[in-house]
Enzyme design. Structure first.
Site, PDB file in Angstrom:
ATOM      1  N   HIS A 194     -54.336 -10.546   5.555  1.00  0.00           N
ATOM      2  CA  HIS A 194     -52.878 -10.611   5.724  1.00  0.00           C
ATOM      3  C   HIS A 194     -52.415 -12.055   5.561  1.00  0.00           C
ATOM      4  O   HIS A 194     -53.225 -12.978   5.582  1.00  0.00           O
ATOM      5  CB  HIS A 194     -52.484 -10.123   7.126  1.00  0.00           C
ATOM      6  CG  HIS A 194     -53.031 -11.004   8.221  1.00  0.00           C
ATOM      7  ND1 HIS A 194     -54.322 -10.917   8.680  1.00  0.00           N
ATOM      8  CD2 HIS A 194     -52.449 -12.015   8.943  1.00  0.00           C
ATOM      9  CE1 HIS A 194     -54.535 -11.802   9.622  1.00  0.00           C
ATOM     10  NE2 HIS A 194     -53.420 -12.515   9.804  1.00  0.00           N
TER      11      HIS A 194
ATOM     12  N   ASP B 240     -49.702 -14.623   7.636  1.00  0.00           N
ATOM     13  CA  ASP B 240     -48.905 -14.659   8.860  1.00  0.00           C
ATOM     14  C   ASP B 240     -47.443 -14.697   8.423  1.00  0.00           C
ATOM     15  O   ASP B 240     -47.103 -15.292   7.392  1.00  0.00           O
ATOM     16  CB  ASP B 240     -49.280 -15.880   9.709  1.00  0.00           C
ATOM     17  CG  ASP B 240     -50.729 -15.800  10.214  1.00  0.00           C
ATOM     18  OD1 ASP B 240     -51.294 -14.689  10.240  1.00  0.00           O
ATOM     19  OD2 ASP B 240     -51.292 -16.854  10.580  1.00  0.00           O
TER      20      ASP B 240
ATOM     21  N   HIS C 111     -55.539 -14.314   4.538  1.00  0.00           N
ATOM     22  CA  HIS C 111     -56.784 -14.546   5.291  1.00  0.00           C
ATOM     23  C   HIS C 111     -57.207 -13.292   6.037  1.00  0.00           C
ATOM     24  O   HIS C 111     -56.408 -12.371   6.219  1.00  0.00           O
ATOM     25  CB  HIS C 111     -56.601 -15.724   6.252  1.00  0.00           C
ATOM     26  CG  HIS C 111     -55.466 -15.573   7.231  1.00  0.00           C
ATOM     27  ND1 HIS C 111     -54.141 -15.739   6.880  1.00  0.00           N
ATOM     28  CD2 HIS C 111     -55.455 -15.252   8.548  1.00  0.00           C
ATOM     29  CE1 HIS C 111     -53.372 -15.530   7.929  1.00  0.00           C
ATOM     30  NE2 HIS C 111     -54.139 -15.227   8.971  1.00  0.00           N
TER      31      HIS C 111
ATOM     32  N   ARG D 226     -66.987 -12.943  18.957  1.00  0.00           N
ATOM     33  CA  ARG D 226     -66.165 -14.076  18.516  1.00  0.00           C
ATOM     34  C   ARG D 226     -64.796 -13.942  19.158  1.00  0.00           C
ATOM     35  O   ARG D 226     -64.287 -12.816  19.291  1.00  0.00           O
ATOM     36  CB  ARG D 226     -66.064 -14.052  16.983  1.00  0.00           C
ATOM     37  CG  ARG D 226     -65.168 -15.094  16.404  1.00  0.00           C
ATOM     38  CD  ARG D 226     -65.313 -15.190  14.873  1.00  0.00           C
ATOM     39  NE  ARG D 226     -64.440 -16.243  14.420  1.00  0.00           N
ATOM     40  CZ  ARG D 226     -63.163 -16.048  14.044  1.00  0.00           C
ATOM     41  NH1 ARG D 226     -62.653 -14.812  14.018  1.00  0.00           N
ATOM     42  NH2 ARG D 226     -62.410 -17.058  13.674  1.00  0.00           N
TER      43      ARG D 226
HETATM   44  C1  LIG Z   1     -45.309 -13.382  16.180  1.00  0.00           C
HETATM   45  C2  LIG Z   1     -46.054 -12.449  15.617  1.00  0.00           C
HETATM   46  C3  LIG Z   1     -46.884 -12.670  14.424  1.00  0.00           C
HETATM   47  C4  LIG Z   1     -47.720 -11.407  14.343  1.00  0.00           C
HETATM   48  C5  LIG Z   1     -46.734 -10.365  14.840  1.00  0.00           C
HETATM   49  C6  LIG Z   1     -46.223 -11.062  16.092  1.00  0.00           C
HETATM   50  O1  LIG Z   1     -45.035 -10.490  16.568  1.00  0.00           O
HETATM   51  C7  LIG Z   1     -47.304 -11.016  17.186  1.00  0.00           C
HETATM   52  C8  LIG Z   1     -48.715 -10.828  16.625  1.00  0.00           C
HETATM   53  C9  LIG Z   1     -48.952 -11.517  15.285  1.00  0.00           C
HETATM   54  C10 LIG Z   1     -50.078 -10.856  14.507  1.00  0.00           C
HETATM   55  C11 LIG Z   1     -51.502 -11.329  14.892  1.00  0.00           C
HETATM   56  C12 LIG Z   1     -52.520 -10.592  14.041  1.00  0.00           C
HETATM   57  C13 LIG Z   1     -52.137 -10.507  12.558  1.00  0.00           C
HETATM   58  C14 LIG Z   1     -50.643 -10.122  12.404  1.00  0.00           C
HETATM   59  C15 LIG Z   1     -50.287  -9.882  10.942  1.00  0.00           C
HETATM   60  C16 LIG Z   1     -50.319  -8.955  13.279  1.00  0.00           C
HETATM   61  O2  LIG Z   1     -50.343  -7.781  13.030  1.00  0.00           O
HETATM   62  O3  LIG Z   1     -49.981  -9.405  14.538  1.00  0.00           O
HETATM   63  C17 LIG Z   1     -49.800 -11.192  13.064  1.00  0.00           C
HETATM   64  C18 LIG Z   1     -48.282 -11.039  12.967  1.00  0.00           C
HETATM   65  C19 LIG Z   1     -47.671 -11.806  11.804  1.00  0.00           C
HETATM   66  O4  LIG Z   1     -48.000 -12.966  11.539  1.00  0.00           O
HETATM   67  O5  LIG Z   1     -46.827 -11.209  11.146  1.00  0.00           O
HETATM   68  O1  LIG Z   2     -59.609 -14.608  14.121  1.00  0.00           O
HETATM   69  C1  LIG Z   2     -59.184 -15.450  13.352  1.00  0.00           C
HETATM   70  O2  LIG Z   2     -59.780 -16.486  13.083  1.00  0.00           O
HETATM   71  C2  LIG Z   2     -57.875 -15.220  12.619  1.00  0.00           C
HETATM   72  C3  LIG Z   2     -56.839 -14.604  13.453  1.00  0.00           C
HETATM   73  C4  LIG Z   2     -55.579 -14.335  12.685  1.00  0.00           C
HETATM   74  O3  LIG Z   2     -55.522 -14.452  11.496  1.00  0.00           O
HETATM   75  C5  LIG Z   2     -54.396 -13.907  13.413  1.00  0.00           C
HETATM   76  O4  LIG Z   2     -54.465 -13.702  14.651  1.00  0.00           O
HETATM   77  O5  LIG Z   2     -53.338 -13.775  12.736  1.00  0.00           O
HETATM   78 FE   LIG Z   3     -53.395 -14.421  10.791  1.00  0.00          FE
END
Ligand SMILES: C=C1C[C@]23C[C@@]1(O)CC[C@H]2[C@@]12CCC[C@@](C)(C(=O)O1)[C@H]2[C@@H]3C(=O)O
Ligand SMILES: O=C(O)CCC(=O)C(=O)O
Ligand SMILES: [Fe+2]
Length: 366
Positions: free
Chosen positions: A229, A231, A288, A298
């Site tokens: 994905h 961010d 990533h 981890r």
């Molecule tokens: C602030 C945020 C970014 C995120 C969605 C969220 O509301 C909270 C969790 C974040 C996360 C972490 C894991 C990967 C990700 C794609 C997800 O599903 O939840 C990211 C979100 C993001 O960056 O869009």
């Molecule tokens: O586990 C990791 O190193 C990456 C985590 C990550 O990409 C995320 O929380 O958005």
């Molecule tokens: Fe991420």
């Protein structure tokens, strides 16, 4: 006992990673090995993940190169004390070691961004990931954490205290990094101050924390810790334990580069999609994923920065060029991204300047 309706069959409540002797079909991902994996350590030549030391006078140029070419870098010399990071990691490990029934008190409810369980992105995929996660807002730390520790005992207090201290350090670091990013765009101190006075970007940025636990896995080649994905926000600090697992995607030739985990206390910084929009494509977000391994658990922590929910993000004039993207709020972008996941399209392309106002509002509302 009837199961609460907000739990899906993919909820980790139904899957005990610790007891698993094999990776079941529900957790087996196809296509994990479509691209080679290379090491991104400092001696890896052009695959070496860029390193930025904030104390270095050349830090802004290093950020510019890394954000243009990789969308990510390792950040050192950031000043967040080692001793604090060690306490943060220990408290996170303690939280994930809680019995499943206790963690599930805080289960993420449908549509909520905070809570325990798989991250929001998992809802777009049929397969489950080899991980558990916990998302909370540092601004509402004490109330969010009461769902996990309703009795507010010793563990609750220590977790809250350490996370408050960490948030204080990280929020201040976020402002310093934003300044460095603006300098990396070529803005003088005065121009950066004028941008901040006009848009109040650093001042209003909000933080969200997402903790990841990737249990060791009996067949790591079949399982995936966190689906690939980008961010969505401005930028993310990732703190990873000494176990590697984070991989960055690189084109030409297509490959996954493993981010070294031995750099003590370095944060990985990921550029997010809204930052790509803000910088008019000069800095790009990084694709990533996280993989798992057979021998060790981890843990990682993501500290996500982005604009307040009601703020439109549009390309900064100062980034130069014709605006390549339309103005969107973070929730609007998330709605577009949701659509993109279901159709296989690119969310950033969907918000490009060539999309009309009408098409964009259709995408957001439908
Ligand atoms: C602030 C945020 C970014 C995120 C969605 C969220 O509301 C909270 C969790 C974040 C996360 C972490 C894991 C990967 C990700 C794609 C997800 O599903 O939840 C990211 C979100 C993001 O960056 O869009
Ligand atoms: O586990 C990791 O190193 C990456 C985590 C990550 O990409 C995320 O929380 O958005
Ligand atoms: Fe991420």
């Amino acid at each position: 006992m009837p199961t609460p309706s907000h739990l899906s069959s993919k909820d980790p409540r139904y899957f005990d990673f610790r007891a698993a002797r094999r990776v079941p079909e529900t957790h087996a991902w196809p296509g994990l090995h479509d691209h080679p994996v290379v090491d991104g350590g400092h001696s890896a030549g052009e695959d070496a993940v860029p390193v930025v030391d904030m104390r270095d006078p050349g830090a802004a140029e290093a950020v510019a190169r890394a954000a243009e070419q990789w969308g990510a870098f390792l950040l050192q010399g950031h000043g967040v004390p080692h001793e604090l990071l060690a306490r943060v990691e220990a408290r996170i490990a303690g939280m994930f070691a809680l019995p499943a029934t206790e963690k599930m008190r805080a289960v993420r409810r449908p549509g909520d961004s905070c809570g325990y369980g798989s991250p929001p992105i998992s809802s777009f995929f049929a397969k489950s990931m080899w991980s558990e996660g916990y998302t909370f807002s540092p601004a509402n730390l004490r109330s969010d954490l009461r769902r996990l520790w309703p009795k507010q005992g010793h563990d609750y207090r220590l977790f809250c205290e350490v996370m408050e201290e960490f948030h204080g350090e990280m929020r201040a670091l976020s402002d310093r990094l934003m300044e460095l990013f603006l300098a990396a765009l070529g803005l003088t101190g005065e121009q950066a101050a004028a941008v901040e006075a006009e848009h109040r970007i650093a001042e209003t940025m909000t933080a969200t924390m997402h903790l990841n636990w990737y249990p060791k896995c009996p067949d790591p080649k079949r399982a995936l810790g966190l689906i690939a994905h980008t961010d969505s926000g401005f930028f993310t600090f990732v703190l990873q334990s000494l176990v590697p697992g984070l991989q960055l995607f690189r084109h030409g030739p297509d490959r996954w580069v493993t981010v070294p985990a031995e750099a003590r206390d370095a944060f990985v910084v990921n550029v997010g999609d809204l930052f790509q929009i803000l910088t008019n494509g000069r800095f790009h977000s990084v694709y990533h994923r996280a993989v798992v391994n057979r021998d060790s658990d981890r843990i990682s922590l993501g500290y996500f920065l982005g604009p307040p929910a009601d703020t439109k993000v549009a390309p900064l004039r100062e980034a130069g060029g014709k605006p390549a993207y339309r103005a969107v709020t973070w929730p609007e972008y998330m709605a577009v991204r949701k659509k993109a996941f279901t159709t296989g399209a690119s969310a950033l392309k969907m918000v490009s300047a060539s999309t009309s106002d009408d098409d964009l509002s259709d995408l957001i509302s439908s």
